[in-house]
Design an enzyme around this catalytic site. Structure first.
Site, PDB file in Angstrom:
ATOM      1  N   TYR A   1       1.594   4.435  -8.464  1.00 43.89           N
ATOM      2  CA  TYR A   1       1.420   3.589  -7.284  1.00 43.89           C
ATOM      3  C   TYR A   1       0.838   2.242  -7.696  1.00 43.89           C
ATOM      4  CZ  TYR A   1      -0.079   2.194  -2.578  1.00 43.89           C
ATOM      5  OH  TYR A   1      -0.277   1.524  -1.394  1.00 43.89           O
TER       6      TYR A   1
ATOM      7  N   SER B   1      -1.235  -3.875  -1.739  1.00 43.16           N
ATOM      8  CA  SER B   1      -2.390  -2.990  -1.612  1.00 43.16           C
ATOM      9  C   SER B   1      -3.520  -3.571  -2.436  1.00 43.16           C
ATOM     10  CB  SER B   1      -2.030  -1.597  -2.144  1.00 43.16           C
ATOM     11  OG  SER B   1      -3.178  -0.770  -2.224  1.00 43.16           O
TER      12      SER B   1
END
Length: 272
Positions: A146, A133
């Protein structure tokens, strides 16, 4: 002979779009997911094999590789895509939520990768593509877990890229930008019941306003990310990182080309 790819987390989003994209390009696709009942859209495609795979259960991982290689003869590419985002103020998150984030995003990827390596070494070649990501290159508020899991995957992948080159195994990283999600619901669900909620409410509202303004306009589209993954799998280069998302490129550029002081000032101006 058509090439084959095994994809984890193929029931929706990036995984599903990638399964369909590769199948349309003539690849054999082993589309794996925890619940194969979620694969209705993939079932009619003749060169897609749907198999159950839970990245936290080694037996299901090994079964998927065994059945996939028996069906198609070879696996050329592994796409580690399965994962999820745990939102929330860090203080509000339970031990279970913290551990689950790492069990799926980090240890799940490690489990699947470790299982494919003997196959690739026997074949004498292979490719591992890990979906991380933009949040694996820079951090944002309310996504500490995350971010931590994706930073871990970035380091894991880069190290493997050097190590596995000796075995003719290529490692690549896909860094998608933000995608449309149920951010607001899951954030409130994980935070609102915590005793410290009122102390953070101003920060929460500010952050959620930023997300509302930017998410719909700049979200990455799964089909575009699938195209980036296909490029990574077929371009014949040793490129490690592929950014897929116009929204994150300016931040990554700032992260890589500016001083630490300039970068932190830039980010604080966004989120303060």
């Amino acid at each position: 002979m058509p090439k084959s790819i095994l994809i984890t987390g193929a029931s929706s989003g990036i995984g599903k779009a990638t399964a369909l994209f590769f199948a349309e390009k003539g690849w054999n696709v082993i589309a794996t997911m925890r619940n194969i009942r979620d694969a209705e859209d993939l079932a009619p495609v003749k060169n897609i094999l749907i198999l159950p795979l839970d990245v936290t259960e080694m037996e299901s991982i090994e079964n998927a590789f065994t059945i996939g290689t028996e069906k198609f003869g070879k696996i050329d590419v592994l796409l580690n895509n399965a994962g999820y985002a745990q939102y929330g103020i860090f203080e509000s998150l339970s031990d279970k939520q913290i551990r689950n984030q790492f069990e799926v995003n980090v240890f799940g990827t490690i489990n699947v990768t470790k299982s494919v390596l003997p196959i690739f070494r026997t074949q004498g070649e292979g490719m591992i593509i890990n979906v991380t990501s933009g949040s694996g290159r820079f951090s944002v508020p309310l996504m500490s877990l995350y971010n931590a899991s994706k930073f871990a995957l970035e380091g894991f992948s880069e190290s493997l890229a050097y190590e596995l080159a000796s075995q003719n195994i290529t490692v690549k990283i896909i860094e998608p930008g933000s995608t449309a999600s149920n951010f607001h619901h899951t954030l409130e669900e994980s935070t609102v019941s915590h005793s410290a909620y009122n102390d953070y409410i101003q920060h929460l509202n500010s952050r959620m306003d930023i997300v509302r303004k930017n998410t719909s306009a700049s979200s990455s589209v799964p089909d575009d990310i699938a195209a980036t993954i296909f490029e990574a799998a077929t371009d014949g280069t040793q490129t490690l990182r592929y950014v897929s998302g116009k929204d994150i490129q300016p931040i990554i550029d700032m992260r890589t080309s500016s001083s630490e002081e300039e970068y932190m000032r830039f980010m604080r101006n966004i989120f303060s």
